[in-house]
Enzyme design. Structure first.
Site, mmCIF file in Angstrom:
data_model
loop_
_atom_site.group_PDB
_atom_site.id
_atom_site.type_symbol
_atom_site.label_atom_id
_atom_site.label_comp_id
_atom_site.label_asym_id
_atom_site.label_seq_id
_atom_site.Cartn_x
_atom_site.Cartn_y
_atom_site.Cartn_z
ATOM 1 N N HIS A 1 0.834 -1.212 0.000
ATOM 2 C CA HIS A 1 0.000 0.000 0.000
ATOM 3 C C HIS A 1 0.866 1.258 0.000
ATOM 4 O O HIS A 1 0.531 2.248 -0.654
ATOM 5 C CB HIS A 1 -0.913 0.022 1.232
ATOM 6 C CG HIS A 1 -2.095 -0.866 1.129
ATOM 7 N ND1 HIS A 1 -3.183 -0.585 0.337
ATOM 8 C CD2 HIS A 1 -2.378 -2.045 1.739
ATOM 9 C CE1 HIS A 1 -4.084 -1.535 0.458
ATOM 10 N NE2 HIS A 1 -3.617 -2.444 1.303
ATOM 11 N N ASP B 1 -7.529 -2.243 -1.583
ATOM 12 C CA ASP B 1 -8.478 -3.040 -0.804
ATOM 13 C C ASP B 1 -9.857 -2.757 -1.370
ATOM 14 O O ASP B 1 -10.307 -1.590 -1.395
ATOM 15 C CB ASP B 1 -8.432 -2.647 0.674
ATOM 16 C CG ASP B 1 -7.109 -3.007 1.335
ATOM 17 O OD1 ASP B 1 -6.419 -3.926 0.858
ATOM 18 O OD2 ASP B 1 -6.762 -2.360 2.344
ATOM 19 N N GLU C 1 -6.574 -11.993 3.493
ATOM 20 C CA GLU C 1 -7.546 -10.899 3.410
ATOM 21 C C GLU C 1 -8.280 -10.976 2.079
ATOM 22 O O GLU C 1 -7.687 -10.731 1.025
ATOM 23 C CB GLU C 1 -6.841 -9.541 3.520
ATOM 24 C CG GLU C 1 -6.115 -9.351 4.833
ATOM 25 C CD GLU C 1 -5.295 -8.068 4.887
ATOM 26 O OE1 GLU C 1 -4.886 -7.696 6.009
ATOM 27 O OE2 GLU C 1 -5.065 -7.438 3.837
ATOM 28 N N HIS D 1 -7.813 -7.682 -0.141
ATOM 29 C CA HIS D 1 -6.502 -7.120 -0.500
ATOM 30 C C HIS D 1 -5.961 -7.710 -1.799
ATOM 31 O O HIS D 1 -5.790 -8.918 -1.929
ATOM 32 C CB HIS D 1 -5.487 -7.382 0.616
ATOM 33 C CG HIS D 1 -4.116 -6.872 0.292
ATOM 34 N ND1 HIS D 1 -3.688 -5.620 0.650
ATOM 35 C CD2 HIS D 1 -3.086 -7.442 -0.367
ATOM 36 C CE1 HIS D 1 -2.445 -5.454 0.223
ATOM 37 N NE2 HIS D 1 -2.059 -6.544 -0.407
#
Length: 188
Positions: free
Chosen positions: A99, A106, A163, A166
């Site tokens: 990120h 996301d 996740e 993600h």
């Protein structure tokens, strides 16, 4: 296309027909307090190009993407890590997050009415139920996650198994880590 001096692309409609719900610009996140002072969404140019491909693939199924987070300045990565230093869900800022390189996003899917598809957990649910392979969620939730995974990987994204939300570029460390000042995003 709006570029900041670091080369990051601002993700804004109409060029990017997505919904933007930057959780770290509000108190609706794991810390319970805003981390970003300004709600702005950025990606590096390669990631922005892959996002456009994912938007097209989703639209062909009457779906849209909703973005929870994209570029995360290193200052924000430290704020998250200081609150919840869990390497299963957050990158150690000393190593750097995709990120913080503008190389991750996301996301979730929303239907034609703007309703989120049920993914079984909320964004940033730091639990095994958030894993892509979680079997303790309903078949519908598994289908929705598989649909998101299919769209994003078909568009060229890599995923993080812990996740469901993600997605990142392959080999994100080839891009530099950026602070808010270095990126010129004025988010912090």
């Amino acid at each position: 296309m709006s570029l900041v001096e670091s080369g990051l692309v601002e993700i804004t409609p109409p060029e990017f027909p997505v919904l933007i719900d930057l959780r770290y610009a509000s108190a609706d996140n794991l810390t319970g307090a805003p981390i970003y002072k300004r709600a702005a969404c950025f990606l590096n140019p390669e990631a922005a190009g892959l996002l456009k491909r994912a938007i097209i693939l989703a639209a062909q199924m009457d779906l849209r993407l909703k973005i929870f987070d994209a570029f995360r300045p290193t200052e924000a990565a430290w704020a998250l890590w200081n609150h919840t230093p869990d390497p299963n869900f957050l990158a150690d800022p000393r190593k750097g997050s995709p990120h913080s390189r503008g190389a991750a996003v996301d996301v979730t899917l929303v239907d034609a009415d703007g309703e989120d598809l049920d993914m079984g957990t909320d964004f940033d649910a730091f639990t095994p139920l958030a894993f892509h392979g979680a079997l303790e969620i309903t078949p519908e939730q598994q289908r929705n996650r598989a649909l998101l995974l299919g769209i994003m990987t078909a568009a060229g994204w890599d995923f993080y198994r812990n996740e469901w939300w993600h997605y990142q570029l392959f080999q994100p460390r080839r891009f530099p880590l950026l602070s808010d000042a270095a990126a010129g995003t004025r988010m912090m």
